[in-house]
Design a protein around this motif. Structure first.
Motif, PDB file in Angstrom:
ATOM      1  N   ASP A  40       0.893  -1.148   0.000  1.00  0.00           N
ATOM      2  CA  ASP A  40       0.000   0.000   0.000  1.00  0.00           C
ATOM      3  C   ASP A  40       0.937   1.204   0.000  1.00  0.00           C
ATOM      4  OD1 ASP A  40      -1.821   2.025   0.490  1.00  0.00           O
ATOM      5  OD2 ASP A  40      -2.359   1.322   2.494  1.00  0.00           O
ATOM      6  N   LEU A  41       1.156   1.804  -1.176  1.00  0.00           N
ATOM      7  CA  LEU A  41       2.159   2.853  -1.349  1.00  0.00           C
ATOM      8  C   LEU A  41       1.514   4.222  -1.399  1.00  0.00           C
ATOM      9  CD1 LEU A  41       5.155   3.658  -2.003  1.00  0.00           C
ATOM     10  CD2 LEU A  41       4.508   3.437  -4.423  1.00  0.00           C
ATOM     11  N   ASN A  42       2.024   5.125  -0.570  1.00  0.00           N
ATOM     12  CA  ASN A  42       1.684   6.537  -0.658  1.00  0.00           C
ATOM     13  C   ASN A  42       2.937   7.279  -1.074  1.00  0.00           C
ATOM     14  OD1 ASN A  42      -0.285   5.958   2.140  1.00  0.00           O
ATOM     15  ND2 ASN A  42      -1.153   6.727   0.255  1.00  0.00           N
ATOM     16  N   LEU A  43       2.762   8.307  -1.910  1.00  0.00           N
ATOM     17  CA  LEU A  43       3.872   9.143  -2.350  1.00  0.00           C
ATOM     18  C   LEU A  43       3.668  10.546  -1.797  1.00  0.00           C
ATOM     19  CD1 LEU A  43       4.067   8.166  -6.128  1.00  0.00           C
ATOM     20  CD2 LEU A  43       5.560   7.383  -4.297  1.00  0.00           C
ATOM     21  N   ALA A  44       4.693  11.088  -1.198  1.00  0.00           N
ATOM     22  CA  ALA A  44       4.690  12.483  -0.762  1.00  0.00           C
ATOM     23  C   ALA A  44       5.809  13.179  -1.518  1.00  0.00           C
ATOM     24  CB  ALA A  44       4.908  12.583   0.739  1.00  0.00           C
ATOM     25  N   ALA A  82       4.439  14.912   3.408  1.00  0.00           N
ATOM     26  CA  ALA A  82       4.945  13.777   4.184  1.00  0.00           C
ATOM     27  C   ALA A  82       4.460  13.851   5.628  1.00  0.00           C
ATOM     28  CB  ALA A  82       6.473  13.752   4.137  1.00  0.00           C
ATOM     29  N   VAL A  83       4.532  15.037   6.233  1.00  0.00           N
ATOM     30  CA  VAL A  83       4.075  15.197   7.620  1.00  0.00           C
ATOM     31  C   VAL A  83       2.597  14.844   7.720  1.00  0.00           C
ATOM     32  CG1 VAL A  83       3.637  16.899   9.447  1.00  0.00           C
ATOM     33  CG2 VAL A  83       5.859  16.844   8.285  1.00  0.00           C
ATOM     34  N   ARG A  84       1.808  15.288   6.772  1.00  0.00           N
ATOM     35  CA  ARG A  84       0.368  14.976   6.794  1.00  0.00           C
ATOM     36  C   ARG A  84       0.126  13.473   6.741  1.00  0.00           C
ATOM     37  NH1 ARG A  84      -1.723  19.719   2.793  1.00  0.00           N
ATOM     38  NH2 ARG A  84      -1.643  21.393   4.328  1.00  0.00           N
ATOM     39  N   TYR A  85       0.812  12.793   5.842  1.00  0.00           N
ATOM     40  CA  TYR A  85       0.669  11.338   5.766  1.00  0.00           C
ATOM     41  C   TYR A  85       1.086  10.684   7.081  1.00  0.00           C
ATOM     42  CZ  TYR A  85      -0.240  10.787   0.721  1.00  0.00           C
ATOM     43  OH  TYR A  85      -0.795  10.789  -0.526  1.00  0.00           O
ATOM     44  N   ILE A 117       3.761  23.561   1.489  1.00  0.00           N
ATOM     45  CA  ILE A 117       3.074  24.814   1.817  1.00  0.00           C
ATOM     46  C   ILE A 117       3.146  25.225   3.283  1.00  0.00           C
ATOM     47  CG2 ILE A 117       1.480  24.600  -0.124  1.00  0.00           C
ATOM     48  CD1 ILE A 117      -0.653  23.635   1.913  1.00  0.00           C
ATOM     49  N   ASP A 118       3.686  24.378   4.141  1.00  0.00           N
ATOM     50  CA  ASP A 118       3.740  24.708   5.565  1.00  0.00           C
ATOM     51  C   ASP A 118       4.803  25.780   5.821  1.00  0.00           C
ATOM     52  OD1 ASP A 118       4.995  24.243   8.404  1.00  0.00           O
ATOM     53  OD2 ASP A 118       2.964  23.406   8.483  1.00  0.00           O
ATOM     54  N   ASP A 119       4.411  26.848   6.523  1.00  0.00           N
ATOM     55  CA  ASP A 119       5.318  27.965   6.799  1.00  0.00           C
ATOM     56  C   ASP A 119       6.574  27.529   7.551  1.00  0.00           C
ATOM     57  OD1 ASP A 119       3.685  29.794   5.532  1.00  0.00           O
ATOM     58  OD2 ASP A 119       2.688  30.433   7.371  1.00  0.00           O
ATOM     59  N   TYR A 120       6.435  26.569   8.458  1.00  0.00           N
ATOM     60  CA  TYR A 120       7.581  26.110   9.232  1.00  0.00           C
ATOM     61  C   TYR A 120       8.668  25.549   8.306  1.00  0.00           C
ATOM     62  CZ  TYR A 120      10.486  23.433  12.384  1.00  0.00           C
ATOM     63  OH  TYR A 120      11.575  22.919  13.055  1.00  0.00           O
ATOM     64  N   TRP A 121       8.284  24.649   7.417  1.00  0.00           N
ATOM     65  CA  TRP A 121       9.259  24.022   6.524  1.00  0.00           C
ATOM     66  C   TRP A 121       9.769  25.018   5.491  1.00  0.00           C
ATOM     67  CZ3 TRP A 121      11.243  19.971   8.586  1.00  0.00           C
ATOM     68  CH2 TRP A 121      10.468  19.178   9.435  1.00  0.00           C
ATOM     69  N   ILE A 122       8.929  25.958   5.071  1.00  0.00           N
ATOM     70  CA  ILE A 122       9.383  27.007   4.149  1.00  0.00           C
ATOM     71  C   ILE A 122      10.469  27.843   4.812  1.00  0.00           C
ATOM     72  CG2 ILE A 122       8.685  29.152   2.988  1.00  0.00           C
ATOM     73  CD1 ILE A 122       5.935  27.755   2.464  1.00  0.00           C
ATOM     74  N   ARG A 123      10.290  28.190   6.089  1.00  0.00           N
ATOM     75  CA  ARG A 123      11.295  28.974   6.816  1.00  0.00           C
ATOM     76  C   ARG A 123      12.628  28.230   6.898  1.00  0.00           C
ATOM     77  NH1 ARG A 123       7.403  30.230  10.214  1.00  0.00           N
ATOM     78  NH2 ARG A 123       8.058  28.718  11.779  1.00  0.00           N
ATOM     79  N   ILE A 124      12.577  26.950   7.220  1.00  0.00           N
ATOM     80  CA  ILE A 124      13.823  26.170   7.279  1.00  0.00           C
ATOM     81  C   ILE A 124      14.504  26.181   5.908  1.00  0.00           C
ATOM     82  CG2 ILE A 124      14.799  23.843   7.524  1.00  0.00           C
ATOM     83  CD1 ILE A 124      12.836  23.351   9.767  1.00  0.00           C
ATOM     84  N   TYR A 125      13.717  25.963   4.888  1.00  0.00           N
ATOM     85  CA  TYR A 125      14.232  25.941   3.514  1.00  0.00           C
ATOM     86  C   TYR A 125      14.895  27.276   3.175  1.00  0.00           C
ATOM     87  CZ  TYR A 125      13.993  24.708  -1.485  1.00  0.00           C
ATOM     88  OH  TYR A 125      14.284  24.390  -2.779  1.00  0.00           O
TER      89      TYR A 125
END
Length: 166
Positions: A36-40, A46-49, A68-76
């Motif tokens: 049962d494969l999910n792709l992120a 990925a966090v949502r999954y 789209i998450d602001d937290y991960w955008i800031r790290i990036y």
């Protein structure tokens, strides 16, 4: 008499180019019917999954966009907005296994290092030291000429750790 259908192995593959460049690698997964494969395709997805489903195997690339998450955008952005330098897959693994005081979401309680494998083009001493520190033992370097069943091989390596660490 009813036959019992074996449970499918639940897999999350976090890879920004999984649907395009690497689709030949997903063929054996789908054809077997055992997964049962999910792709992120980004860290936010990925966090949502990961917060909504338990997986038997999580395969991470290191070079990922934030989503789209602001937290991960800031790290990036703080790391120069370059997927190679940001290594958001490694940041994601660290959040999963250690949490992050500056991130509002708590990692899922089910995840352990034995659930995670890394599949990336990067292959340096510093990376291996970080994976060792996180106790992630499954690593596969992406290089030209890998066979089409490499994802199945990675999943099997991850699953073989189930009895090792509880």
């Amino acid at each position: 008499m009813r036959s019992v259908t074996p449970m499918k192995t639940k897999v999350l593959w976090v890879e920004d180019s999984a649907r395009l460049e690497l689709r030949n690698l997903t063929g054996p997964i789908y054809i077997s019917g055992d997964y049962d494969l999910n792709l992120a395709e980004d860290v936010t997805s990925a966090v949502r999954y990961l917060l909504t489903k338990e997986y038997d195997a999580v395969i991470l690339d290191l070079r990922l966009p934030p989503g789209i998450d602001d937290y991960w955008i800031r790290i990036y952005q703080n790391k120069g907005e370059d997927k190679a330098d940001a290594r958001l897959g490694l940041e994601l693994a660290e959040w999963l296994l250690r949490g992050r005081a500056d991130f509002s979401l708590k990692p899922p309680t089910w995840i352990r290092p034995r659930h995670i494998g890394v599949f990336t083009v990067e292959n340096d001493t510093a990376l291996h030291a970080k994976l060792d520190d996180l106790e992630i033992k499954v690593f596969q370097h992406k290089v030209a000429g890998l066979h089409d069943t490499i994802l199945v091989d990675i999943i099997n390596k991850i699953k073989s750790q189930e009895g090792e660490n509880g």
